[in-house]
Design a protein around this motif. Structure first.
Motif, PDB file in Angstrom:
ATOM      1  N   LEU A  97      -6.694   2.521   5.325  1.00 17.40           N
ATOM      2  CA  LEU A  97      -6.061   2.520   3.920  1.00 17.40           C
ATOM      3  C   LEU A  97      -7.163   3.592   3.055  1.00 17.40           C
ATOM      4  CD1 LEU A  97      -5.351  -1.177   3.376  1.00 17.40           C
ATOM      5  CD2 LEU A  97      -3.979   0.635   4.109  1.00 17.40           C
ATOM      6  N   LEU A 101      -8.405  -1.777   9.337  1.00 19.66           N
ATOM      7  CA  LEU A 101      -7.131  -1.410   8.466  1.00 19.66           C
ATOM      8  C   LEU A 101      -7.457  -0.740   7.256  1.00 19.66           C
ATOM      9  CD1 LEU A 101      -4.043  -1.271   8.095  1.00 19.66           C
ATOM     10  CD2 LEU A 101      -4.185  -3.702   7.262  1.00 19.66           C
ATOM     11  N   PRO A 102      -8.756  -1.483   6.556  1.00 19.01           N
ATOM     12  CA  PRO A 102      -9.152  -0.868   5.286  1.00 19.01           C
ATOM     13  C   PRO A 102      -9.697   0.560   5.642  1.00 19.01           C
ATOM     14  CG  PRO A 102     -10.100  -2.961   5.541  1.00 19.01           C
ATOM     15  CD  PRO A 102      -9.433  -2.765   6.886  1.00 19.01           C
ATOM     16  N   THR A 150      -6.302   7.215   3.601  1.00 15.59           N
ATOM     17  CA  THR A 150      -5.331   7.383   2.798  1.00 15.59           C
ATOM     18  C   THR A 150      -5.742   7.728   1.278  1.00 15.59           C
ATOM     19  OG1 THR A 150      -4.202   6.150   4.143  1.00 15.59           O
ATOM     20  CG2 THR A 150      -3.032   7.009   2.254  1.00 15.59           C
ATOM     21  N   ALA A 151      -6.453   6.689   0.966  1.00 15.16           N
ATOM     22  CA  ALA A 151      -6.907   6.914  -0.734  1.00 15.16           C
ATOM     23  C   ALA A 151      -7.851   8.142  -0.783  1.00 15.16           C
ATOM     24  CB  ALA A 151      -7.313   5.727  -1.028  1.00 15.16           C
ATOM     25  N   PHE A 168       1.577   2.193  -3.443  1.00 10.77           N
ATOM     26  CA  PHE A 168       0.371   2.910  -4.061  1.00 10.77           C
ATOM     27  C   PHE A 168       0.515   4.604  -3.405  1.00 10.77           C
ATOM     28  CE2 PHE A 168      -3.496   4.343  -5.541  1.00 10.77           C
ATOM     29  CZ  PHE A 168      -4.198   5.094  -4.466  1.00 10.77           C
ATOM     30  N   PHE A 220       0.766  -1.230   0.019  1.00  9.23           N
ATOM     31  CA  PHE A 220      -0.012   0.011  -0.104  1.00  9.23           C
ATOM     32  C   PHE A 220       0.781   1.245  -0.042  1.00  9.23           C
ATOM     33  CE2 PHE A 220      -3.935   1.724   0.147  1.00  9.23           C
ATOM     34  CZ  PHE A 220      -3.860   3.103   0.946  1.00  9.23           C
TER      35      PHE A 220
END
Lengths: 493, 124, 485
Positions: free
Chosen positions: B77, B73-74, B80-81, A138, A135
């Motif tokens: 993530l 966790l997702p 961040t995305a 990314f 990640f």
């Protein structure tokens, strides 16, 4: 505190900190100084990391002290060290060149911001190279891409803006595909650490989710690497951006994308799965070959020399992908060798055009009339770079071609070997066109004698001499590449 | 049927992803392209968040009474995305503003025409 | 002085001459003097090397090692020495000729001319000294690139187009075929070093080896085997000194030299004798000989006619190499020397006619022998040498070529050689006969035509004498050539 133990983290953090520093200092010259110092530091750090790799196979660094696989790990092996040297070296040379080139091509109020974006790109690319967390790849990929969009848009020509926008749209789609791929892999294995993933993937490799993940990843990376037919963003982006940006991107951006692709194919999934069970090797062979021919052919008909070199880059990426598609040790050796050599070659060619841009505004072929007489040293460097693209002995390009043809003969793929040599002949045509105009036509108009700054000519000739050096002495480049290939091929599904 | 409703989130993801890509490809207006890009990215966010949900799991805040939590966790993530997405949209919009200043238009076809005229002045 | 020092001097002298020419560009007389000095020094070094040369004890000098097992290295062997002697002798002679020609013709860019000449000779010397295929390939490509400015010297549209044909055919064949052949050889043999007896395994499938040979022969575009011969007539657009030295001596001889070296030191003469493809290539060479001669007969432009004559003569050597017998190799090697002297004389005369009489066509040459007796006598002697009549050098090589076809039991090719000699009479010897015995259109036709400029005339006399001397003094050359196999 042992500095060398912190090097893997410092090499990423330095440019990351340098970027806001460039904004804060405001003065373009000072910003340039910050950028140069940081680049030199990164290059030195890369050398240091390479030195440390003499004793160990892999350097592992846990970010914040959190142990992998739960924490983010920085992992550097021979291949990573090769890339880091390339990134550091390119950055130093390009920054040296940029001192006068940026003054000439970028508006005054944006020059400090230019260096900011440049440092962010460097940070992003270095981050991709050192990290061991997918990640993280990314995130750094997006950091470098966004900064690249900003850099490209700083070009003089207004077409740079649209080129940057198009690259933004395509690049974001590509990055999002990578994100999807990462998501699927995470769902199936529960980890984001590359090492850990590699261990857990074999158990779930046969599921639809993993195969889908593979597809998304490779397409996203292929787009970033300018694999045919996902290359459409590249020609305009290289052609209309400032010369320094073209040179830096040509040396680094696509190379790092290919690096990630190789990591995914070999370290993550393993050659047996990615290139054996899935027909990706054949796809690479086909797309690589088409890229070679299409890129070279289109290059022949360009009237803008930078665009011509951009299409040539697409062809060169085709060579590298073709070599990867061979899925053999000679193939990977040839691919990584050409990755390294081409960065130097294309860097030198774009810098030569940067010097030409210093005297003219455009990079049209017609503008280059008579440059053999008026700018002999620059054209000489261009000729050496061109000969390297063609693959004349005593240049780095010849070494790459040699290993590529050997790898193809080794795999008994004779038609492709002939295709590769045909690509060289196409290069003769498009390089020959430039040489004909430069040496056999009279200069178009009477230009004022402009003194080309020593930083520009110096950095150009540094790369050109490097080109010749790596054509005559491959001990370093080939040694490092062989080390990288043997460690990469050790992993398998 | 149960499968369909059980996988409802994923259907939404697919719908949004395709819609977003379609908008990007089919629109001539640059701002619309950017919107399409955001829709496309949003679909991925939903995908990740859906991954994170554990059946019967509580929100991931530690509590002595709970045993099963959804995966945090997702969410991290995706945060961040999302930030990356915001940055991308910002850069994209800034570029559109500059393009509008330079070309006077935000339509892709018109811009291509003006560029062609630049490249091949005789054809104007 | 050690042999290695000789090697280095052979390479350095032309390079230093080039540097000297560039630095003395404002002083034409000094510049020309440097060229002559460099040429003279180079020949004396090669001659000194020849005196101490011992074929049984080859001396290798490795320059660089780009890849593992593949080096850039120098090693002199008899064939290379022969070629080096010829080229190094004819360079100063051609420079002398060029001085007369370029000045009388008021050519532009003379500095660029002499510089390119010198670096081309550097590349030629590197070819003669190559110890392995990589060095040879490097020098071969360098020769193509360094001679390009000479071919396109005039700078006209026609010259530039000729440059593209030249570059296209030579680089196309070298990258497309020759490089492929070299890489394939590396894959098969594991080495690229030239070794007496060859480096290829005789056990390998004959069809594969045959294909490899075809790649080598077609890959050597400089040998002008049909259909890759078009660059030669195209290159005639260059000034005559260029055509003389490079396209009668250096470039084309580098081509047939490469083929001979590959046959002797990569395949081995015996192996070539067993290959079917060698037979077919020899027939192709025979076809080239005849068809080039036929074309030559129909051409009125003098230089074009000489170009096709060169194509024909080069195929003599290719034919000899493909016969697969050692006498063929010896004959081919001798022909390198004999043909070089004869052809260079012919080109010198053509250039003299151009400069002194402004005539380029054979039909215009009626009666010119009375105004230019020395030039046309030289032409006659050289033409007779090409035909292969005694007492001129060409007769020896022709004799051994015929002998070689007998050794290979190939009467068809014997016939081809004889027919070709007859055709040579028609299209070459007819020219001086026309010059001496035909009556011009009118009295005033050749008025004002005098002999060539003095330096050029001296050069013509030297090479003409060479044709004669090579007949009388053939033995040392023959000994050298026999040392090859």
């Amino acid at each position: 505190m042992d500095l060398s133990a912190q090097l893997p983290a410092l090499i990423v953090i330095a440019p990351l900190l340098a970027a806001p520093l460039c904004v804060l200092v405001g003065n373009p010259r000072l910003a340039w100084g910050v950028a140069l110092l940081t680049s030199v530091f990164c290059f030195a750090a890369a050398l240091g990391l390479l030195q440390m790799l003499q004793h160990v196979d892999v350097l592992s660094y846990s970010m914040g002290g959190w142990a992998p696989p739960l924490g983010i790990e920085l992992r550097i092996d021979a291949l990573g060290a090769l890339l880091l040297l390339l990134l550091g070296g390119s950055s130093v040379v390009v920054t040296l060149f940029a001192l006068r080139s940026v003054e000439h091509e970028v508006a005054l109020e944006r020059q400090a911001l230019f260096y900011t974006a440049l440092m962010l790109v460097l940070a992003g690319l270095i981050g991709i190279t050192v990290t061991g967390d997918i990640f993280n790849i990314f995130v750094f990929l997006e950091i470098s891409s966004l900064s690249t969009y900003a850099l490209i848009s700083l070009g003089r020509d207004r077409r740079a803006l649209f080129a940057s926008f198009r690259y933004l749209v395509m690049g974001t789609i590509g990055a999002t595909f990578i994100l999807i791929g990462i998501g699927f892999m995470y769902v199936m294995t529960g980890t984001l650490n590359l090492q850990d993933l590699a261990e857990r993937l074999p158990a779930v490799a046969d599921t639809r989710a993993i195969r889908a993940a593979f597809a998304f990843l490779t397409i996203g990376l292929g787009l970033k690497a300018a694999m045919f037919p996902l290359h459409i963003w590249l020609p305009n982006a290289y052609a209309y951006s400032p010369s320094v940006v073209s040179a830096f991107l040509a040396s680094t951006a696509t190379k790092v994308a290919i690096y990630v692709l190789v990591r995914v194919l070999l370290s993550l999934y393993g050659a047996h799965f990615s290139l054996g069970e899935l027909p990706f090797d054949k796809l690479l062979l086909v797309l690589g070959s088409v890229g070679i021919v299409a890129g070279s052919l289109v290059a022949i008909f360009q009237s803008n020399v930078k665009r011509m070199l951009a299409y040539s880059s697409i062809a060169q990426v085709g060579y590298i992908l073709l070599a990867i598609g061979l899925a053999s040790q000679p193939g990977f050796t040839a691919a990584l060798l050409h990755l390294f050599n081409h960065a130097i070659i294309k860097g030198s060619l774009f810098l030569a055009l940067g010097v030409v841009s210093f005297r003219f505004t455009g990079a049209k072929l017609a503008d280059m009339a008579g440059l053999g007489k008026t700018m002999p040293w620059t054209m000489a460097a261009f000729v050496v770079g061109g000969l390297s693209l063609i693959g004349v002995p005593a240049t780095a390009g010849f070494i790459s071609k040699w290993y590529l043809v050997i790898a193809l003969i080794d795999a008994s793929l004779w038609p492709l070997a002939i295709l590769v040599l045909f690509g060289s002949l196409l290069a003769v045509v498009y390089i020959g066109r430039v040489i004909e105009v430069a040496y056999y036509r009279q200069p178009a108009r009477d230009l004022p004698r402009k003194q080309i700054p020593i930083t520009m000519v110096g950095s150009l000739w540094l790369l050109t001499l490097g080109n010749v050096y790596f054509g005559l002495n491959t001990e370093f480049s080939l040694g490092l590449v062989s080390l990288a290939v043997s460690s990469l091929m050790g992993v398998g599904v | 049927m149960a499968d369909f409703f059980g996988q409802f989130n994923y259907w939404v993801v697919v719908l949004l992803m395709m819609a977003g890509l379609y908008i990007v490809i089919a629109s001539a207006n640059l701002v619309k392209k950017l919107i399409g890009l955001s829709v496309f990215q949003a679909s991925v966010f939903i995908l990740y968040i859906t991954f994170g949900k554990v059946s019967g799991g509580a929100p991931p805040i530690l509590s002595p009474e709970l045993e099963v939590y959804s995966n945090p966790l997702p969410h991290v993530l995706i945060l961040t995305a999302i930030v990356v997405g915001v940055a991308t949209t910002a850069v994209g919009l800034a570029l559109i503003v500059r393009i509008h200043e330079a070309y006077g238009s935000t339509d892709e076809d018109e811009i291509d025409q003006m560029d062609d005229a630049d490249d091949y002045p005789a054809r104007k | 002085m050690s042999i290695q020092a000789h090697y280095l001097l052979m390479l350095l002298i032309p390079l230093l001459t080039a540097a000297g020419v560039v630095s003395l560009r404002r002083y034409p007389n000094l510049r020309e003097a440097i060229t002559l000095l460099g040429g003279g020094l180079l020949f004396s070094v090669v001659a000194s090397l020849a005196a101490t040369f011992d074929p049984a004890q080859p001396v290798t000098m490795t320059l660089l090692q780009p890849m593992q097992g593949i080096s850039l290295a120098l090693r002199l062997e008899p064939l290379g020495l022969l070629f080096a002697l010829v080229a190094s002798f004819l360079w100063p002679v051609t420079s002398l000729y060029a001085i007369g020609y370029m000045r009388a013709h008021h050519e532009k860019n003379q500095t660029r001319f002499y510089t390119a000449f010198a670096v081309s000779i550097f590349a030629t010397m590197l070819i003669t000294l190559s110890a392995n295929l990589l060095t040879l390939f490097l020098a071969y490509e360098m020769l193509t690139l360094f001679t390009l400015p000479l071919v396109t010297h005039a700078g006209t549209k026609q010259a530039r187009r000729a440059g593209w044909v030249y570059l296209g055919i030579l680089m196309g064949t070298s990258i497309g075929f020759l490089l492929l052949a070299i890489v394939w050889t590396w894959a098969l043999a594991g080495t690229l070093e030239f070794t007496p007896g060859g480096i290829l395994n005789h056990e390998t499938d004959g069809a594969l080896l045959g294909a490899l040979l075809v790649l080598y022969v077609f890959g050597t575009g400089k040998a002008a085997l049909m259909p890759f011969h078009r660059w030669l007539p195209a290159a005639m657009v260059a000034p005559t000194p260029v055509s003389a030295l490079l396209h009668a001596v250096a470039v084309v001889k580098a081509g047939v030299f490469t083929i001979l070296k590959v046959v002797v030191y990569v395949f081995g003469v015996d192996l070539v004798g067993t290959l079917d493809s060698a037979y077919w290539l020899s027939l192709l060479a025979g076809f080239t000989i005849i068809s080039a001669s036929v074309v030559a007969m129909s051409l009125d432009n003098l230089k074009a006619r000489l170009a096709y004559s060169t194509i024909s003569q080069l195929s003599y050597i290719i034919l000899a190499a493909m016969l697969g017998v050692s006498s063929g190799i010896i004959a081919g090697s001798l022909h390198i020397a004999m043909h070089a002297f004869a052809k260079i004389t012919l080109f010198f005369c053509a250039g003299a006619i151009l400069v002194a009489a402004h005539k380029t066509r054979v039909s215009e040459l009626n009666g010119i022998g009375r105004s230019m007796p020395l030039t046309m006598t030289a032409f006659l002697i050289a033409a007779l040498s090409v035909v292969g009549l005694p007492p001129f050098g060409g007769s020896w090589s022709k004799w051994w070529l015929l002998q070689a076809t007998l050794d290979a039991h190939n009467s068809l090719l014997l016939l081809v050689l004889l027919v070709s000699s007859l055709l040579n009479l028609f299209y070459l010897v007819s020219i001086p006969l026309r010059a001496f015995f035909a009556a011009p259109a009118d009295e005033a036709y050749n008025q004002g035509v005098r002999e060539a400029p003095l330096p050029s005339l001296i050069a013509i006399i030297i090479t003409m004498t060479g044709c004669l001397l090579l007949f009388l003094l053939v033995e040392p050359l023959w000994n050298l050539a026999s040392g090859i196999v």
